[in-house]
Scaffold this active site. Structure first.
Site, PDB file in Angstrom:
ATOM      1  CG  LEU A 116      75.552  81.731  87.527  1.00  0.00           C
ATOM      2  CD1 LEU A 116      75.266  80.237  87.626  1.00  0.00           C
ATOM      3  CD2 LEU A 116      76.995  82.012  87.897  1.00  0.00           C
ATOM      4  N   GLY A 119      69.364  83.909  79.219  1.00  0.00           N
ATOM      5  CA  GLY A 119      68.987  83.126  78.048  1.00  0.00           C
ATOM      6  C   GLY A 119      67.780  83.731  77.366  1.00  0.00           C
ATOM      7  CG  PHE A 121      62.361  81.091  76.782  1.00  0.00           C
ATOM      8  CD1 PHE A 121      61.529  81.793  75.935  1.00  0.00           C
ATOM      9  CD2 PHE A 121      62.983  79.945  76.303  1.00  0.00           C
ATOM     10  CE1 PHE A 121      61.304  81.375  74.650  1.00  0.00           C
ATOM     11  CE2 PHE A 121      62.754  79.510  75.013  1.00  0.00           C
ATOM     12  CZ  PHE A 121      61.919  80.234  74.180  1.00  0.00           C
ATOM     13  NE  ARG A 123      67.913  88.933  84.288  1.00  0.00           N
ATOM     14  CZ  ARG A 123      68.597  90.041  84.490  1.00  0.00           C
ATOM     15  NH1 ARG A 123      69.643  90.047  85.271  1.00  0.00           N
ATOM     16  NH2 ARG A 123      68.221  91.158  83.919  1.00  0.00           N
ATOM     17  CB  VAL A 124      71.425  80.816  84.400  1.00  0.00           C
ATOM     18  CG1 VAL A 124      71.934  79.610  85.184  1.00  0.00           C
ATOM     19  CG2 VAL A 124      70.781  80.367  83.090  1.00  0.00           C
ATOM     20  CE  LYS A 139      67.960  77.713  80.502  1.00  0.00           C
ATOM     21  NZ  LYS A 139      68.753  76.989  79.510  1.00  0.00           N
ATOM     22  CG  ASP A 235      71.995  75.903  68.853  1.00  0.00           C
ATOM     23  OD1 ASP A 235      72.658  76.389  67.912  1.00  0.00           O
ATOM     24  OD2 ASP A 235      71.372  76.598  69.673  1.00  0.00           O
ATOM     25  CE  LYS A 237      74.135  79.208  70.126  1.00  0.00           C
ATOM     26  NZ  LYS A 237      73.261  80.274  69.652  1.00  0.00           N
ATOM     27  CG  ASN A 240      74.153  76.677  73.060  1.00  0.00           C
ATOM     28  OD1 ASN A 240      73.808  77.646  73.743  1.00  0.00           O
ATOM     29  ND2 ASN A 240      73.530  76.318  71.950  1.00  0.00           N
ATOM     30  CG  ASP A 253      71.420  76.373  75.794  1.00  0.00           C
ATOM     31  OD1 ASP A 253      70.213  76.562  75.637  1.00  0.00           O
ATOM     32  OD2 ASP A 253      72.177  77.152  76.394  1.00  0.00           O
ATOM     33  CB  THR A 271      73.550  79.185  65.842  1.00  0.00           C
ATOM     34  OG1 THR A 271      72.773  79.024  67.022  1.00  0.00           O
ATOM     35  CG2 THR A 271      74.071  80.612  65.783  1.00  0.00           C
TER      36      THR A 271
END
Ligand code: AMP
Length: 396
Positions: A116, A119, A121, A123-124, A139, A235, A237, A240, A253, A271
Site C-alpha cells: 500500500l 515508510g 522503516f 512497508r505497509v 505495517k 507532523d 501534512k 500523513n 503517523d 516537516t
C-alpha cells in the site's frame, strides 16, 4: 490487561462489521487474490513477501515528492540532533500505556497482499486476518533498519500514542506483534489511500473549496480529540493523512506525536513546510529565542494544509529547505499571497490559523464554527436549500 484489549479489537469486535462492509470485503479479497495471481506474493504459511509497486508516471511523481518529504524530515531531525543539548530531554509517555504486543498473533495469521505504501522503516501491505477474514493494513518495520535510539524512539512513540487513540477520523490501531527481525503493526485499512496522492491526482493539482472545507473540518475534529488528551500530532501534512472507504479523513503517523500535560514542548521536529514560525525560529536561532511551543503548532500546520489543498502547494515553499525555513521564521503575519480562485472565506480561515501569535491562533473549536467551514459542511441546510430551489423550479 493490554493483551486482552488487543485481541478484543482485532478478533472479537470484527465479525459484526462484515455485514456493513460485505461488498468492500469481497472486492478487497478479490484484489488480494489478483495480487496473488499476478505476483505470487501470497504465502499464508510463510513470511510476508515484498511485492512491487505499479510503475506509472503519477506514482513516480508521488514517490519523488515523498522522497523529498523524507529528506526534509531528515534535515529537521539532523538539525535537532546537532542542537540537542539546547533542548530539555523529553520523556514521551502516555498514562495507562498499553504497549504490550499481542500474546499470540504472528505473521502466519495473515494473508499478505500488495504494497500500500512505503515508510521510513518499512512497508505497509494490504492484508487479511485469516481466521476472521478481517481486511486490514499490516505495517512491517524492520528491526535492523531502526538502528539508532532516535529512530527506536519514533517507533515506540508511534505505538504508545497511536494505541491510545480512538476517533472516527483517526486511523484505528488494532494490534501489534513482533518476531526476531520485524515489528508488525495491524492497522485499519484506509481504502482511499493518502490525501497526498489524491491531491496530486486532481486535474489542477488542488481540491475545490467544498471538498477542502470538509477535509479540514474532519482534521479539526481529529486534532481537537488529540489535544483533549494532551497529545500534539506535530507532523500534519497530506502524506500523513489517509482516507477511508467513504473518503473520510483518517489521520495517521504518530511518530512525532507527543503527550504533554504541561501543554508545552521543546523538541524541534516535523516537516519543514508545515513548521510554525515559533519552531522554525528555534531551528534557525537555537538558544536565542524562547525554547518551547504549545499544541497551537498543530493549528498552524492545519492552516498550511488548508492553503495547500486549495492552491496545490504549501504557502512557504521555496527552492531550498534553508530558504523555506527562513521564509517561515521571518514571516511577519501578513503578505501571504492567495491566488484569485481562493474565496475570501477560505482566506480568512487560513489567515486566522497562520496567526504569528500562537496564543491568538484560531482554536480548533472556532475552526469548526468558522463561516466558510459551516457553509461547506452543513449537509441538511444545503440539501434543504437545494430541494427548495428544486421545488421553485418545478413550480415555475
Ligand atoms: P507510513 O509508513 O505510515 O508513512 O505509510 C506509508 C504509506 O503507506 C502511506 O503514505 C500510505 O500511502 C500507505 N498506508 C499506510 N498505512 C495505510 C493504511 N492503514 N491503509 C492504506 N494505506 C496505508
Amino acid at each position: 490487561m493490554a493483551p486482552t484489549k488487543h485481541s478484543a479489537v482485532l478478533v472479537a469486535s470484527t465479525p459484526p462489521k462484515h455485514s456493513e462492509y460485505g461488498s468492500m470485503l469481497t472486492s478487497l479479497k478479490s484484489s488480494i487474490l489478483n495480487t496473488k495471481a499476478k505476483l505470487g506474493a501470497l504465502r499464508p504459511q510463510g513470511q510476508p513477501k515484498v511485492t512491487k509497486t505499479i510503475n506509472n508516471s503519477k506514482a513516480i511523481t508521488a514517490r519523488e515528492r515523498r522522497k523529498q518529504a523524507i529528506e526534509r524530515h531528515s534535515k529537521v531531525e539532523a538539525e535537532q540532533q546537532k542542537d540537542s543539548e539546547l533542548f530539555k530531554p523529553e520523556i514521551a509517555t502516555v498514562p495507562s500505556l498499553a504497549s504490550h504486543p499481542h500474546p499470540s498473533l504472528s505473521a502466519h495469521d495473515f494473508e499478505v497482499g500488495g504494497t500500500l505504501g512505503r515508510g521510513k522503516f518499512g512497508r505497509v501491505y494490504l492484508a487479511r486476518h485469516l481466521s476472521t477474514n478481517y481486511v486490514c493494513a499490516l505495517k512491517i518495520l524492520s528491526k535492523s533498519q531502526c538502528i539508532n535510539q532516535e529512530e527506536e524512539k519514533l517507533i515506540r512513540r508511534e505505538l504508545e500514542i497511536h494505541q491510545n487513540l480512538a476517533h472516527k477520523n483517526i486511523l484505528k490501531f488494532l494490534s501489534w506483534f513482533h518476531d526476531e527481525e520485524k515489528i508488525y503493526l495491524v492497522l485499519e485499512y484506509a481504502a482511499g489511500g493518502s490525501l497526498y496522492s489524491k491531491l496530486t491526482k486532481q486535474p489542477k493539482g488542488r481540491f475545490d473549496e467544498r471538498t477542502t472545507a470538509q477535509y479540514i473540518a474532519q482534521m479539526a475534529e481529529a486534532l481537537r480529540y488529540m489535544h483533549s488528551k494532551n497529545i500534539m500530532h506535530r507532523d500534519i501534512k497530506p502524506e500523513n493523512i489517509l482516507l477511508g472507504f467513504h473518503n473520510e479523513i483518517k489521520l495517521a503517523d504518530f511518530g512525532y506525536s507527543v503527550h504533554s500535560d504541561s501543554g508545552f514542548r521543546s523538541t524541534v521536529c516535523g516537516t519543514l513546510d508545515y513548521l510554525s514560525p515559533e519552531v522554525a525560529v528555534m531551528l534557525l536561532k537555537p538558544g536565542k529565542t524562547r525554547e518551547y511551543y504549545s499544541k497551537a503548532i498543530d493549528q498552524w500546520s492545519l492552516g498550511v494544509l488548508t492553503y495547500e489543498l486549495l492552491v496545490g502547494k504549501p504557502p512557504f515553499e521555496q527552492k531550498s529547505s534553508k530558504a523555506t525555513q527562513k521564509k517561515i521564521a521571518n514571516f511577519k503575519g501578513n503578505g501571504l499571497k492567495f491566488p484569485g480562485h481562493v474565496s475570501k472565506g477560505a482566506e480568512d480561515l487560513i489567515q486566522e490559523l497562520l496567526n504569528l501569535d500562537a496564543e491568538k491562533r484560531m482554536s480548533l473549536d472556532d475552526v469548526l464554527v468558522h463561516a466558510w467551514i459551516v457553509r461547506h459542511t452543513e449537509k441538511s441546510a444545503q440539501s434543504g436549500i437545494r430541494s427548495f430551489s428544486h421545488m421553485l423550479e418545478q413550480a415555475t
